[in-house]
Motif scaffolding. Sequence first.
Motif, short mmCIF file in Angstrom:
data_model
loop_
_atom_site.label_atom_id
_atom_site.label_comp_id
_atom_site.label_asym_id
_atom_site.label_seq_id
_atom_site.Cartn_x
_atom_site.Cartn_y
_atom_site.Cartn_z
N ALA A 102 18.25 -12.22 -21.59
CA ALA A 102 16.87 -11.75 -21.20
C ALA A 102 15.73 -12.14 -22.30
N LEU A 103 14.46 -12.58 -21.75
CA LEU A 103 13.48 -12.64 -22.79
C LEU A 103 12.40 -11.63 -22.54
N THR A 104 11.63 -11.47 -23.78
CA THR A 104 10.56 -10.55 -23.87
C THR A 104 9.50 -10.97 -22.88
N ALA A 105 8.85 -10.04 -22.57
CA ALA A 105 7.71 -10.36 -21.75
C ALA A 105 6.54 -11.31 -22.05
N GLY A 106 6.23 -12.18 -21.28
CA GLY A 106 5.25 -13.12 -21.78
C GLY A 106 5.90 -14.32 -22.42
N ALA A 107 7.25 -14.46 -22.63
CA ALA A 107 7.83 -15.31 -23.31
C ALA A 107 8.02 -16.52 -22.40
N VAL A 108 7.80 -18.00 -22.87
CA VAL A 108 8.15 -19.32 -22.19
C VAL A 108 9.45 -20.06 -22.66
N TYR A 109 10.34 -20.26 -21.90
CA TYR A 109 11.37 -20.76 -22.63
C TYR A 109 11.57 -22.27 -22.10
N LEU A 110 11.77 -23.40 -23.05
CA LEU A 110 11.65 -24.63 -22.53
C LEU A 110 13.19 -25.04 -23.15
N VAL A 111 13.57 -25.97 -22.21
CA VAL A 111 14.88 -26.50 -22.40
C VAL A 111 14.46 -28.01 -22.44
N TYR A 112 15.00 -28.76 -23.40
CA TYR A 112 14.61 -30.15 -23.45
C TYR A 112 16.14 -30.96 -24.08
N GLN A 113 16.10 -32.36 -23.68
CA GLN A 113 17.12 -33.04 -24.11
C GLN A 113 16.90 -33.88 -25.32
#
Length: 388
Positions: A377-388
């Motif tokens: 779970a992420l905190t509110a307002g967090a944006v998680y980016l996945v990159y290669q």
Amino acid sequence: MRVKIIRKEFSGVEFCPEMRVLHLGGQSSANVERLYFELPEEWQGKSVTLHIQQQDGTLPAPILLDEEHSVAVGKAFTAAKCGSWMLLALGEDGYRALTRPTKYDCYETLATDGDAEISPTQYETFVAQVLVYANSAQNSAKEARNSAASAKKDAAIAQMAQNTAQTAAAQAVVAQQSVESDADRAEAAAERAELTAPSDGAVRSVNGKGGVVTLTADDLGAVPEGSAGYVKAVRLVGQTLTLTFGDGSTQTLQTKDTTSLENMTGVLAVEHGGTGKSTPMTAADVGAVEEGGAAYVKNVALNGRTLTLTLGSGEQTSYTIPTATADTLGLVKVGENLSVEEDGTLTVTSDNVAAALGYSPAQVTASTTDLTAGSSALTAGAVYLVYQ
């Protein structure tokens, strides 16, 4: 024989003969040798006597040195084969000095028990000389009766003999008087020595004095008894202090209450805790600034941006504090979205930032792996980016 007396000061003053042993000729000889003593300078004018102790302990009578500081060697020395001798110097001021006892010896001689003792005195010598001159005069008188020319010659000889006899008589009288005077001096010196000599040792001076010593208060650096040099009694009746001195005189002092000091005068020196001044103390004496002077600030007032300093003299100086700019230090006014601590510290919090932006900033998180659904779970307002 000349004997020099030397003064030594190695471990205290002592007087020693230069010769360790005196060799005085044959045993029982007399008037063959004469001792001439070279005395120390401080002995000049003193009565000096020669003391002898023979080998068997016999102590002959002391011999007084003559005006040439000499003495003939008699049987006081030579009656024994050997013995000891020393000199004693006495002065009228109580001076007393002795040399170290020193040895003497005599060579042995043949027995002369049948010899007659010949010890003519000066008076007997004088009488013998007079008799010789008288006999010569009588013979000359007899020859004068036979020849007038011989009589004149004999008369001249008789006159010469008479003159010589008179001269010898006068010399004998002077010598006798000198001997009597020296004897009186020696006796007086002996009496003084007897009075001043302690019974248990050598003579010592008392406070630098010799003879019969009487010490006074001045000799001991003390205040004489019965003088005005010391206070004998102190009496306080009410506020009257009476001092009584040793001679019976008095002095009265009037005291006052400790709260009334207007009549006290004098200067208390700095080394005794005072100021060393005869005038009232000033601020400068205690390292302070003078009251009413412009050297200190009496009051500080801040009215808006105006800071007013009031000096001790009443003069005022105003200072306007400028508003702070990018180039100038000065006053600032806290605006919105800033927090101020009690000590004046400005602080920016996340709430301040959110309030200033109108929204909460997003938190961007990056990774090369994907999140596991349902467990990351992420905190509110967090944006998680996945990159290669």
